[in-house]
Design an enzyme around this catalytic site. Structure first.
Site, short mmCIF file in Angstrom:
data_model
loop_
_atom_site.label_atom_id
_atom_site.label_comp_id
_atom_site.label_asym_id
_atom_site.label_seq_id
_atom_site.Cartn_x
_atom_site.Cartn_y
_atom_site.Cartn_z
CG HIS A 97 15.64 40.26 12.75
ND1 HIS A 97 15.89 41.54 13.19
CD2 HIS A 97 14.32 40.03 12.96
CE1 HIS A 97 14.76 42.05 13.66
NE2 HIS A 97 13.80 41.16 13.54
CD GLU A 173 10.49 40.80 10.68
OE1 GLU A 173 9.63 40.73 11.56
OE2 GLU A 173 11.70 40.76 10.92
CB SER A 216 4.56 47.69 14.23
OG SER A 216 5.75 48.37 14.62
N GLY A 238 7.78 42.87 19.70
CA GLY A 238 7.29 43.48 20.95
C GLY A 238 6.01 42.86 21.50
P1 PGA Z 1 8.18 44.20 16.19
O1 PGA Z 1 9.42 43.30 15.70
O2 PGA Z 1 6.96 43.31 16.13
O3 PGA Z 1 8.54 44.62 17.58
O4 PGA Z 1 8.08 45.35 15.23
C1 PGA Z 1 9.28 42.38 14.64
C2 PGA Z 1 10.61 41.70 14.39
O5 PGA Z 1 11.65 42.33 14.57
O6 PGA Z 1 10.65 40.53 13.99
#
Ligand code: PGA
Length: 252
Positions: A97, A173, A216, A238
């Protein structure tokens, strides 16, 4: 392929909060399971057992660990093993991650070591990869993804389609889209996923390793992303914390 909707809670939720979230999920989903979708939750380590217990026996729900140390046991203060995660009810683990790469300083070689260790010790692995804004602007998208995937596949030597079936997923990501509210546009997601797919075919000879998008994701954009070609699911930070918001994403 089934769509996999994954929730990464990061460092949020006590056991009680986690249990209450898990109960909301059980109440909202059909007891016989979802059709064409499954849900995977990565709670903080202290809440894995509580969530696993609530989910127990439900065909569409599973639990994973956010992190572990690649050793069976020993003098590693503060660390948690794959066996401990499994004992708590985890079937999956995250590796690579961006918060672990960029805040905790985990390098490609350690990420590769962790992926192989978890697979060898019976956990399924979701490997996260993605470029920073600087790398994207420098035109290095393919180079970065190739380096991050290559580290895992070259360390493994023998990771191929057969050995990975059902045990390995990739989450693309883009670092600049994580927790920033800046979501990648559908064209950007489609382009990056096509690159990941091509790289996986060349490294593993496999075209059906699930590739999830994360960064996001919200109820408002989940539908447009999850139905794109080469997108097999979503990894949500989030917007997964509130069960109603995550349920909207699950049904998007
Ligand atoms: P986010 O995080 O949806 O808050 O952007 C995604 C993640 O870190 O896996």
């Amino acid at each position: 392929m089934q769509k996999l909707l994954a929730a990464n809670w990061k460092m949020y939720k006590t056991r009680e909060q986690a249990e209450s979230w898990a109960r909301s999920m059980i109440q909202a989903l059909p007891p016989q399971g979802l059709s064409g979708r499954s849900v995977l939750v990565f709670p903080p380590a202290t809440a894995i057992a509580a969530v696993a217990q609530v989910f127990s026996g439900h065909p569409s729900l599973s639990v994973g660990g956010q992190n572990f140390y690649p050793g069976t046991e020993g003098a590693f203060t503060g660390e948690i093993s794959v066996e401990m995660l499994r004992d708590a009810g985890a079937q999956w683990v995250l590796a690579g991650h961006s918060e672990r790469r960029h805040i905790m300083g985990e390098a490609d070689a350690l990420v590769a070591q962790k992926v192989l260790f978890a697979l060898e010790h019976g956990l399924r692995v979701m490997l996260c990869i993605g470029e920073t804004l600087e790398e994207r602007e420098a035109g290095k998208l393919t180079e970065v993804l190739e380096r991050q995937l290559g580290a895992v596949f070259s360390a493994a030597g023998k990771l191929d389609a057969a050995s990975l079936a059902g045990r390995f997923a990739v989450a693309y990501e883009p670092v600049w889209a994580i927790g920033t509210g800046k979501v990648a546009g559908t064209a950007e997601v489609a382009e990056a996923h096509a690159v990941v797919r091509r790289l996986l075919e060349s490294f593993a000879g496999e075209s059906r390793i699930p590739v999830l998008y994360g960064g996001s994701v919200k109820p408002a954009n989940a539908g447009a992303i999850v139905h794109l070609d080469n997108v097999d699911g979503l990894l949500v930070g989030g917007a997964s914390l509130d069960p109603q918001s995550f349920l909207q994403i699950v049904s998007a």
